[in-house]
Design an enzyme around this catalytic site. Sequence first.
Site, short mmCIF file in Angstrom:
data_model
loop_
_atom_site.label_atom_id
_atom_site.label_comp_id
_atom_site.label_asym_id
_atom_site.label_seq_id
_atom_site.Cartn_x
_atom_site.Cartn_y
_atom_site.Cartn_z
N ASP A 222 12.89 3.16 7.58
CA ASP A 222 14.23 3.39 7.03
C ASP A 222 14.88 2.05 6.73
OD1 ASP A 222 16.39 4.86 6.18
OD2 ASP A 222 17.26 5.08 8.18
N TYR B 154 18.26 -0.18 4.68
CA TYR B 154 19.71 -0.37 4.83
C TYR B 154 20.19 -0.90 3.48
CZ TYR B 154 23.68 -1.63 7.99
OH TYR B 154 24.88 -1.73 8.67
N HIS C 289 27.54 0.64 2.33
CA HIS C 289 27.38 1.13 3.70
C HIS C 289 27.34 -0.05 4.68
CE1 HIS C 289 25.94 3.34 7.18
NE2 HIS C 289 24.88 2.58 7.24
N ARG D 70 32.73 -6.33 12.79
CA ARG D 70 33.02 -7.74 12.51
C ARG D 70 33.97 -7.80 11.32
NH1 ARG D 70 27.70 -7.01 12.82
NH2 ARG D 70 27.62 -6.91 10.55
N GLU E 239 23.43 10.80 8.27
CA GLU E 239 23.37 9.72 7.29
C GLU E 239 22.80 10.30 6.01
OE1 GLU E 239 21.28 6.34 9.02
OE2 GLU E 239 23.16 5.63 9.92
N GLU F 28 20.93 10.09 2.86
CA GLU F 28 19.92 9.15 2.38
C GLU F 28 18.97 9.82 1.39
OE1 GLU F 28 17.93 6.76 5.25
OE2 GLU F 28 19.63 6.75 6.66
N ASP G 116 19.31 11.23 8.18
CA ASP G 116 18.88 10.41 9.32
C ASP G 116 19.92 10.59 10.44
OD1 ASP G 116 17.65 8.49 10.90
OD2 ASP G 116 18.65 6.83 9.90
N ARG H 278 25.63 7.72 17.63
CA ARG H 278 26.22 6.38 17.53
C ARG H 278 26.44 5.72 18.88
NH1 ARG H 278 24.68 5.40 12.56
NH2 ARG H 278 25.61 6.81 11.03
N GLN I 232 23.03 4.57 20.08
CA GLN I 232 22.64 3.47 19.19
C GLN I 232 23.39 2.18 19.54
OE1 GLN I 232 23.40 4.41 15.05
NE2 GLN I 232 22.59 2.47 14.30
N TYR J 201 20.89 -1.00 20.58
CA TYR J 201 20.30 -1.58 19.36
C TYR J 201 20.08 -3.08 19.42
CZ TYR J 201 24.50 -3.74 17.24
OH TYR J 201 25.56 -4.54 16.96
N LYS K 165 18.17 7.40 17.09
CA LYS K 165 17.77 7.97 15.81
C LYS K 165 16.49 8.79 15.86
CE LYS K 165 20.12 4.73 12.87
NZ LYS K 165 20.84 5.38 11.79
N THR L 167 14.97 13.72 12.17
CA THR L 167 15.30 13.32 10.80
C THR L 167 14.96 14.53 9.93
OG1 THR L 167 14.66 11.05 11.29
CG2 THR L 167 14.87 11.64 8.97
N THR M 97 21.61 4.84 4.61
CA THR M 97 22.80 5.59 4.20
C THR M 97 23.28 5.12 2.83
OG1 THR M 97 23.40 5.65 6.51
CG2 THR M 97 25.10 6.29 4.93
N GLU N 116 31.51 5.84 9.02
CA GLU N 116 32.35 5.18 8.02
C GLU N 116 33.62 5.99 7.74
OE1 GLU N 116 29.66 3.71 4.59
OE2 GLU N 116 28.45 5.01 5.85
MN MN Z 1 19.43 5.56 8.35
#
Ligand code: MN
Length: 448
Positions: free
Chosen positions: A144, A146, A151, A160, A216, A218, A250, A254, A257, A261, A270, A274, A377, A391
Amino acid sequence: MVETTLDETHEIQLKSWVESANQPEGDFPIQNLPMGVFEQPGDRGAPSIGVAIGDLILDLSGCGAAGLLDIVAPAISQACTARSLQGLMALGPAPLSELRLHLSRTLRAHQPNSNENSQGALPHLIERSKVRMLLPCQIGDYSDFYASIHHAANVGKLFRPDNPLLPNYKYVPIGYHGRASSIVPSGTPVRRPYGQIKVDHAETPSFGPTASLDYELEVGFFNGAMNPLGSPVPIDEAESHIFGLCLVNDWSARDIQAWEYQPLGPFLGKSFATSISPWIVTLDALAPFRVASASRPESDPPPLPYLSSPRDRAKGAFDVRLEVLLSSHRMRESGIEPVSLGRANLRDLYWTPAQLLAHHTSNGCNLRPGDLLASGTVSGAPETSKGSLLELTERGRKPITLPGGEVRSFLADRDEVIMRAHCERPGFARIGFGECRGVVLPAENGVG
Ligand code: MN
C-alpha cells in the site's frame, strides 16, 4: 510503453443484446467488460471466471467448455477455464486485448452474426444478483502506498501543523507492505479489532477494542505479467504489468496505528482487514480515461530519472471519480439513503500507478501475477474531498452529524462503508467499478 489505444470496443454507439447493459447510468456496459471470479449458490460447480455485462455475468468457463472461445489463442481460452484470474493476469496485455475484442463482438447487438453469438452465449449468462463474488485470485503480496499528496498533507497537518510533509515525500513514493491474507471481497463483514492502545493522557497502553476505526478510500492495481527477481521494470514498461484496477477500503484502527507505527510503519492497525471490489476494470477499458499526471508546482523537485517519462507525464494518470458513503444501522432501519462523506479523483495522485510500480521493482523486487498494489488514501484539495474519517473529523476533534442526527468521530458498530467509482468523458460510454462494501461488526467478546 505499451499504448492502451482506443479501438472498436470503446465506441460509444456499441449496444449489447443484453438489454440491461444499455442503461446509460449502469456500471457495466459493453465498453467495460470487467473480470471477476464468482461462485453459484449450492453445489453448482466450482468458482468460475466471469465478465460483468449489465445485470448479468458471462461465465467464461462455460463459454470455454462450449467452444465459444476457440477463436482466441489456446493459452487464453485455457486460462479462462481456471478458478482464478491469475493465469489470465500472467499472460500480459496483448492476449487480454484479444479476449476483450472477442467478448465485445460476442455480446454486441446488431452484428451480422449477433443471433448466432447470442444463441451460443445465452446458456452461459447468470444473474449477478444470484452469485457470490470471490477474490479474483490468491493475492500473494499486497503493498500500500501513500500517493495522494493531499492526504499526506491533511494527515501531516494533524500531527505536525508547521511541517506537514516530510522531506522525502516529493522524492520517494512512500509505501509499506500490507497483509495479503486478510484481504476480503466486498460484502464481507469486518470485525472491530482489538489492539494495544495508549490514550493521550495515559502513562501506559492497554489492550482493547479500537475506539477509532476508520476507512481509507483507495484504488488497487492488480499486477499482471511478472518481472523476474533482480529485473526492475522501467517506467515506460510499467503499465504492461498492470492488469486492472479495483476499489480498496484499507480499514484502519487509528489508535492502534498511532501507538505502534514508529519506527517501522503500520502493522496491526491495518492488517485485520482490507476490502476490495470484486470486478477488475482492465487497462483496456480505462483507455478513454487516461489523462496527464497531476501537475507539480515549479518549486517541486522533478522525479528522479527512473521515475520520469514524457509518456507517463502525458497520459500516466487515470480520471476515475471516487466516492465513499456511510450507512448506519439506524439509517438503514429508518430507510435513510447512505450519505456521501467524500468524493475524490484518482487523477490527483502525486505519483502515477506506473511510477509506483517502477519504484516498487526498482530494487529488483519481483512482482507476481495477482499481487496487489494500492494507491493509499485518495483525497483531493477541496474540503469535500477527504478519503478518510481521520481527515474529515480531524482525528475525531470535529465529529460529523449523519442524516437522522447520529454523530461520528470514527466508525460505529454496524456502520456500513460503501465505495463507488466511475469514469465519464464526453464521447465515451460511462463505465463503473461496482461497489466495495463492508459492515462493521462489534468486537468479539472475550478476546481481551
Ligand atoms: Mn492505506
